[in-house]
Scaffold this motif. Sequence first.
Motif, PDB file in Angstrom:
ATOM      1  N   TYR A  39       0.809  -1.147   0.181  1.00  0.00           N
ATOM      2  CA  TYR A  39      -0.029  -0.024   0.057  1.00  0.00           C
ATOM      3  C   TYR A  39       1.024   1.187   0.089  1.00  0.00           C
ATOM      4  O   TYR A  39       2.019   1.084   0.454  1.00  0.00           O
ATOM      5  N   ASP A  40       0.202   2.314  -0.174  1.00  0.00           N
ATOM      6  CA  ASP A  40       1.042   3.683  -0.438  1.00  0.00           C
ATOM      7  C   ASP A  40       0.085   4.696   0.560  1.00  0.00           C
ATOM      8  O   ASP A  40      -1.213   4.447   0.356  1.00  0.00           O
ATOM      9  N   ILE A  41       0.923   5.749   1.062  1.00  0.00           N
ATOM     10  CA  ILE A  41      -0.278   6.656   1.826  1.00  0.00           C
ATOM     11  C   ILE A  41       0.300   8.017   0.991  1.00  0.00           C
ATOM     12  O   ILE A  41       1.715   8.319   1.095  1.00  0.00           O
ATOM     13  N   ALA A  42      -0.489   8.871   0.893  1.00  0.00           N
ATOM     14  CA  ALA A  42       0.024  10.111   0.037  1.00  0.00           C
ATOM     15  C   ALA A  42      -0.649  11.085   0.688  1.00  0.00           C
ATOM     16  O   ALA A  42      -2.031  11.000   1.018  1.00  0.00           O
ATOM     17  N   LYS A  43      -0.198  12.216   0.568  1.00  0.00           N
ATOM     18  CA  LYS A  43      -0.657  13.542   1.313  1.00  0.00           C
ATOM     19  C   LYS A  43      -1.128  14.396  -0.008  1.00  0.00           C
ATOM     20  O   LYS A  43      -0.310  14.752  -0.693  1.00  0.00           O
ATOM     21  N   ARG A  50      -4.794  10.241   0.867  1.00  0.00           N
ATOM     22  CA  ARG A  50      -5.236   8.823   0.145  1.00  0.00           C
ATOM     23  C   ARG A  50      -4.190   7.806   0.442  1.00  0.00           C
ATOM     24  O   ARG A  50      -3.059   7.791   0.522  1.00  0.00           O
ATOM     25  N   ILE A  51      -4.991   6.690   0.640  1.00  0.00           N
ATOM     26  CA  ILE A  51      -4.353   5.380   0.785  1.00  0.00           C
ATOM     27  C   ILE A  51      -4.503   4.618  -0.407  1.00  0.00           C
ATOM     28  O   ILE A  51      -5.875   4.320  -0.951  1.00  0.00           O
ATOM     29  N   GLU A  52      -3.698   3.755  -0.914  1.00  0.00           N
ATOM     30  CA  GLU A  52      -3.850   3.038  -2.224  1.00  0.00           C
ATOM     31  C   GLU A  52      -3.135   1.690  -1.738  1.00  0.00           C
ATOM     32  O   GLU A  52      -2.175   1.582  -1.373  1.00  0.00           O
ATOM     33  N   ILE A  53      -4.188   0.773  -2.019  1.00  0.00           N
ATOM     34  CA  ILE A  53      -3.770  -0.568  -1.616  1.00  0.00           C
ATOM     35  C   ILE A  53      -3.875  -1.559  -3.086  1.00  0.00           C
ATOM     36  O   ILE A  53      -4.901  -1.421  -3.868  1.00  0.00           O
ATOM     37  N   HIS A 105     -10.461  13.751  14.074  1.00  0.00           N
ATOM     38  CA  HIS A 105     -11.041  14.439  12.846  1.00  0.00           C
ATOM     39  C   HIS A 105     -10.890  14.062  11.481  1.00  0.00           C
ATOM     40  O   HIS A 105     -11.142  14.779  10.695  1.00  0.00           O
ATOM     41  N   ILE A 106     -10.282  12.771  11.164  1.00  0.00           N
ATOM     42  CA  ILE A 106      -9.977  12.234   9.901  1.00  0.00           C
ATOM     43  C   ILE A 106     -11.297  11.679   9.524  1.00  0.00           C
ATOM     44  O   ILE A 106     -11.824  10.466  10.162  1.00  0.00           O
ATOM     45  N   GLU A 107     -11.921  11.630   8.327  1.00  0.00           N
ATOM     46  CA  GLU A 107     -12.716  11.029   7.909  1.00  0.00           C
ATOM     47  C   GLU A 107     -12.649  10.295   6.614  1.00  0.00           C
ATOM     48  O   GLU A 107     -12.055  11.038   5.774  1.00  0.00           O
ATOM     49  N   VAL A 108     -13.172   9.261   6.325  1.00  0.00           N
ATOM     50  CA  VAL A 108     -13.216   8.665   4.778  1.00  0.00           C
ATOM     51  C   VAL A 108     -14.335   9.554   3.893  1.00  0.00           C
ATOM     52  O   VAL A 108     -15.457   9.493   4.420  1.00  0.00           O
ATOM     53  N   VAL A 120      -8.547   4.866  -1.164  1.00  0.00           N
ATOM     54  CA  VAL A 120      -9.451   5.573  -0.184  1.00  0.00           C
ATOM     55  C   VAL A 120      -9.112   6.759  -0.030  1.00  0.00           C
ATOM     56  O   VAL A 120      -7.866   7.229   0.479  1.00  0.00           O
ATOM     57  N   GLU A 121      -9.945   7.901  -0.109  1.00  0.00           N
ATOM     58  CA  GLU A 121      -9.567   8.995   0.151  1.00  0.00           C
ATOM     59  C   GLU A 121     -10.106   9.567   1.662  1.00  0.00           C
ATOM     60  O   GLU A 121     -11.242   9.404   1.831  1.00  0.00           O
ATOM     61  N   LEU A 122      -9.280  10.406   2.145  1.00  0.00           N
ATOM     62  CA  LEU A 122      -9.459  10.847   3.558  1.00  0.00           C
ATOM     63  C   LEU A 122      -9.064  12.530   3.687  1.00  0.00           C
ATOM     64  O   LEU A 122      -8.688  12.893   2.972  1.00  0.00           O
ATOM     65  N   LYS A 123     -10.096  12.928   4.524  1.00  0.00           N
ATOM     66  CA  LYS A 123      -9.987  14.241   4.640  1.00  0.00           C
ATOM     67  C   LYS A 123     -10.153  14.690   6.119  1.00  0.00           C
ATOM     68  O   LYS A 123     -10.749  13.965   6.861  1.00  0.00           O
TER      69      LYS A 123
END
Length: 159
Positions: A39-43, A50-53, A105-108, A120-123
Amino acid sequence: MSTLIDFAPLYRSTVGFDRVANLLENAGRLTPANNWPPYDIAKTAEDRYRIEIAAAGFGVDDISITQQQNLLVVAGSKSESVDAEYLHRGVASRSFERRFELADHIEVIDAQLENGLLRVELKREIPDEMKPRRIPIAAARSGVGPNETKQIAAPPRAA
């Protein structure tokens, strides 16, 4: 040999960061049992992530995403197909579960599966009550308005 860091001195000058210290301690102790799927985690912006699996071979119905308070769990389970006898299996189809600790306070906001890649997009959504706000300072009230004068008791006059 212990590589744990003692965060006790920080507790004297901070308030509410004990959870962060516990997360750091636990992260140092735990070593992942497996590293599959990758997986990757990107800001992607100031408050977006964004988490990419890599989930090749999994369909939308094979993957579940669950968000609890500060935890995101992505799990995949694929049923065995008996429609063919495999001579070689190169595409992994074993079940997996990935856990991600989320900050407050991080939400999908979105999840998509496209070409074997789960995004998976997070904000970070900080509530209005938590955002910085300016507090107005009022002048002390003495009972007298700015244009009024206050008379101090005068001696009584004889008639």
